[in-house]
Motif scaffolding. Structure first.
Motif, PDB file in Angstrom:
ATOM      1  N   GLN A  43      52.213 124.042  -3.705  1.00 46.96           N
ATOM      2  CA  GLN A  43      52.089 124.432  -2.305  1.00 46.96           C
ATOM      3  C   GLN A  43      51.985 125.942  -2.095  1.00 46.96           C
ATOM      4  O   GLN A  43      51.400 126.372  -1.112  1.00 46.96           O
ATOM      5  N   VAL A  44      52.566 126.725  -2.982  1.00 48.72           N
ATOM      6  CA  VAL A  44      52.637 128.161  -2.729  1.00 48.72           C
ATOM      7  C   VAL A  44      51.862 128.981  -3.759  1.00 48.72           C
ATOM      8  O   VAL A  44      51.002 129.792  -3.411  1.00 48.72           O
ATOM      9  N   THR A  45      52.160 128.781  -5.033  1.00 48.64           N
ATOM     10  CA  THR A  45      51.634 129.661  -6.077  1.00 48.64           C
ATOM     11  C   THR A  45      50.112 129.634  -6.129  1.00 48.64           C
ATOM     12  O   THR A  45      49.476 130.681  -6.210  1.00 48.64           O
ATOM     13  N   TRP A  46      49.515 128.473  -6.106  1.00 54.88           N
ATOM     14  CA  TRP A  46      48.058 128.400  -6.204  1.00 54.88           C
ATOM     15  C   TRP A  46      47.394 129.076  -5.006  1.00 54.88           C
ATOM     16  O   TRP A  46      46.365 129.724  -5.139  1.00 54.88           O
ATOM     17  N   ARG A  47      47.988 128.936  -3.815  1.00 50.64           N
ATOM     18  CA  ARG A  47      47.418 129.576  -2.622  1.00 50.64           C
ATOM     19  C   ARG A  47      47.526 131.098  -2.721  1.00 50.64           C
ATOM     20  O   ARG A  47      46.586 131.814  -2.370  1.00 50.64           O
ATOM     21  N   VAL A  48      48.660 131.577  -3.201  1.00 49.91           N
ATOM     22  CA  VAL A  48      48.835 133.027  -3.344  1.00 49.91           C
ATOM     23  C   VAL A  48      47.882 133.563  -4.411  1.00 49.91           C
ATOM     24  O   VAL A  48      47.253 134.612  -4.231  1.00 49.91           O
ATOM     25  N   GLU A  49      47.756 132.860  -5.535  1.00 49.93           N
ATOM     26  CA  GLU A  49      46.831 133.295  -6.587  1.00 49.93           C
ATOM     27  C   GLU A  49      45.391 133.328  -6.089  1.00 49.93           C
ATOM     28  O   GLU A  49      44.647 134.264  -6.405  1.00 49.93           O
ATOM     29  N   ASP A  50      44.984 132.340  -5.319  1.00 49.54           N
ATOM     30  CA  ASP A  50      43.619 132.322  -4.781  1.00 49.54           C
ATOM     31  C   ASP A  50      43.389 133.490  -3.822  1.00 49.54           C
ATOM     32  O   ASP A  50      42.326 134.107  -3.817  1.00 49.54           O
ATOM     33  N   ALA A  51      44.391 133.831  -3.023  1.00 54.59           N
ATOM     34  CA  ALA A  51      44.266 134.945  -2.087  1.00 54.59           C
ATOM     35  C   ALA A  51      44.211 136.283  -2.836  1.00 54.59           C
ATOM     36  O   ALA A  51      43.419 137.159  -2.489  1.00 54.59           O
ATOM     37  N   VAL A  52      45.019 136.423  -3.879  1.00 55.21           N
ATOM     38  CA  VAL A  52      45.042 137.675  -4.645  1.00 55.21           C
ATOM     39  C   VAL A  52      43.777 137.799  -5.484  1.00 55.21           C
ATOM     40  O   VAL A  52      43.298 138.912  -5.729  1.00 55.21           O
ATOM     41  N   ALA A  53      43.191 136.703  -5.913  1.00 57.70           N
ATOM     42  CA  ALA A  53      41.971 136.752  -6.718  1.00 57.70           C
ATOM     43  C   ALA A  53      40.812 137.358  -5.937  1.00 57.70           C
ATOM     44  O   ALA A  53      39.877 137.892  -6.523  1.00 57.70           O
ATOM     45  N   GLY A  54      40.878 137.306  -4.603  1.00 57.47           N
ATOM     46  CA  GLY A  54      39.822 137.879  -3.784  1.00 57.47           C
ATOM     47  C   GLY A  54      39.923 139.388  -3.628  1.00 57.47           C
ATOM     48  O   GLY A  54      39.030 140.019  -3.080  1.00 57.47           O
ATOM     49  N   VAL A  55      40.991 139.993  -4.128  1.00 60.07           N
ATOM     50  CA  VAL A  55      41.161 141.448  -4.036  1.00 60.07           C
ATOM     51  C   VAL A  55      40.206 142.115  -5.021  1.00 60.07           C
ATOM     52  O   VAL A  55      40.157 141.741  -6.195  1.00 60.07           O
ATOM     53  N   PRO A  56      39.437 143.112  -4.560  1.00 61.57           N
ATOM     54  CA  PRO A  56      38.500 143.785  -5.478  1.00 61.57           C
ATOM     55  C   PRO A  56      39.250 144.508  -6.599  1.00 61.57           C
ATOM     56  O   PRO A  56      40.240 145.186  -6.354  1.00 61.57           O
ATOM     57  N   GLY A  57      38.801 144.328  -7.820  1.00 64.20           N
ATOM     58  CA  GLY A  57      39.404 144.998  -8.973  1.00 64.20           C
ATOM     59  C   GLY A  57      40.511 144.209  -9.639  1.00 64.20           C
ATOM     60  O   GLY A  57      41.053 144.652 -10.641  1.00 64.20           O
ATOM     61  N   ALA A  58      40.874 143.057  -9.115  1.00 66.06           N
ATOM     62  CA  ALA A  58      41.914 142.234  -9.733  1.00 66.06           C
ATOM     63  C   ALA A  58      41.343 141.585 -10.987  1.00 66.06           C
ATOM     64  O   ALA A  58      40.370 140.844 -10.936  1.00 66.06           O
ATOM     65  N   LYS A  59      41.944 141.903 -12.140  1.00 68.87           N
ATOM     66  CA  LYS A  59      41.441 141.379 -13.409  1.00 68.87           C
ATOM     67  C   LYS A  59      42.314 140.261 -13.964  1.00 68.87           C
ATOM     68  O   LYS A  59      41.821 139.259 -14.437  1.00 68.87           O
ATOM     69  N   HIS A  60      43.620 140.456 -13.936  1.00 62.24           N
ATOM     70  CA  HIS A  60      44.545 139.478 -14.504  1.00 62.24           C
ATOM     71  C   HIS A  60      45.557 139.081 -13.438  1.00 62.24           C
ATOM     72  O   HIS A  60      46.133 139.933 -12.782  1.00 62.24           O
ATOM     73  N   ILE A  61      45.771 137.794 -13.313  1.00 61.08           N
ATOM     74  CA  ILE A  61      46.751 137.288 -12.360  1.00 61.08           C
ATOM     75  C   ILE A  61      47.695 136.371 -13.123  1.00 61.08           C
ATOM     76  O   ILE A  61      47.251 135.436 -13.802  1.00 61.08           O
ATOM     77  N   THR A  62      48.982 136.661 -13.045  1.00 66.97           N
ATOM     78  CA  THR A  62      49.982 135.813 -13.693  1.00 66.97           C
ATOM     79  C   THR A  62      51.032 135.419 -12.665  1.00 66.97           C
ATOM     80  O   THR A  62      51.293 136.153 -11.723  1.00 66.97           O
ATOM     81  N   SER A  63      51.614 134.265 -12.867  1.00 69.28           N
ATOM     82  CA  SER A  63      52.637 133.756 -11.961  1.00 69.28           C
ATOM     83  C   SER A  63      53.831 133.292 -12.771  1.00 69.28           C
ATOM     84  O   SER A  63      53.686 132.776 -13.879  1.00 69.28           O
ATOM     85  N   THR A  64      54.999 133.477 -12.188  1.00 69.80           N
ATOM     86  CA  THR A  64      56.234 132.984 -12.780  1.00 69.80           C
ATOM     87  C   THR A  64      56.988 132.227 -11.695  1.00 69.80           C
ATOM     88  O   THR A  64      57.238 132.766 -10.618  1.00 69.80           O
ATOM     89  N   ILE A  65      57.332 130.999 -11.991  1.00 69.40           N
ATOM     90  CA  ILE A  65      58.047 130.171 -11.027  1.00 69.40           C
ATOM     91  C   ILE A  65      59.438 129.923 -11.569  1.00 69.40           C
ATOM     92  O   ILE A  65      59.609 129.446 -12.687  1.00 69.40           O
ATOM     93  N   THR A  66      60.435 130.264 -10.771  1.00 70.91           N
ATOM     94  CA  THR A  66      61.823 129.994 -11.156  1.00 70.91           C
ATOM     95  C   THR A  66      62.495 129.248 -10.012  1.00 70.91           C
ATOM     96  O   THR A  66      62.207 129.456  -8.839  1.00 70.91           O
ATOM     97  N   SER A  67      63.363 128.369 -10.377  1.00 68.65           N
ATOM     98  CA  SER A  67      64.082 127.570  -9.393  1.00 68.65           C
ATOM     99  C   SER A  67      65.514 128.045  -9.321  1.00 68.65           C
ATOM    100  O   SER A  67      66.176 128.197 -10.357  1.00 68.65           O
ATOM    101  N   LEU A  68      65.993 128.285  -8.112  1.00 70.35           N
ATOM    102  CA  LEU A  68      67.390 128.639  -7.937  1.00 70.35           C
ATOM    103  C   LEU A  68      68.212 127.368  -7.812  1.00 70.35           C
ATOM    104  O   LEU A  68      67.914 126.515  -7.000  1.00 70.35           O
ATOM    105  N   GLY A  69      69.208 127.272  -8.647  1.00 67.58           N
ATOM    106  CA  GLY A  69      70.080 126.102  -8.593  1.00 67.58           C
ATOM    107  C   GLY A  69      70.991 126.170  -7.383  1.00 67.58           C
ATOM    108  O   GLY A  69      71.021 127.154  -6.650  1.00 67.58           O
TER     109      GLY A  69
END
Length: 96
Positions: free
Chosen positions: A64-90
């Motif tokens: 619901q969140v990470t893929w949408r944020v990655e797609d939005a950041v991928a549209g930024v000019p000059g963005a070459k590498h995009i990485t995501s880290t997902i952590t869950s708070l217990g």
């Protein structure tokens, strides 16, 4: 005939001393001409986005969140590498 520089410099110390003084003066002049600032203007090409949602599972955040944020950041000019880290708070790590 072998060239023994150290023996020559010990016998005639004036030339090495003059060479040392010339190099010292040139080094000091070069150092004074450098533009040195305490806080230089450095542009680091890194963007960090933090999204928190308490009580969400990592699979939920990814879909619901990470893929949408990655797609939005991928549209930024000059963005070459995009990485995501997902952590869950217990339940103990959640803040009220």
């Amino acid at each position: 005939m072998r060239l023994n520089v150290s023996a020559w410099a010990i016998r005639r110390p004036l030339a090495p001393l003059v060479l040392f003084m010339v190099l010292l003066v040139l080094g000091l002049a070069s150092f004074r001409s450098f533009a040195v600032t305490r806080l230089p203007n450095v542009d680091v090409p890194v963007v960090s986005v933090t999204v928190t949602e308490s009580g969400a599972a990592p699979a939920e955040l990814q879909g619901q969140v990470t893929w949408r944020v990655e797609d939005a950041v991928a549209g930024v000019p000059g963005a070459k590498h995009i990485t995501s880290t997902i952590t869950s708070l217990g339940p103990c790590a959640r803040r009220a």
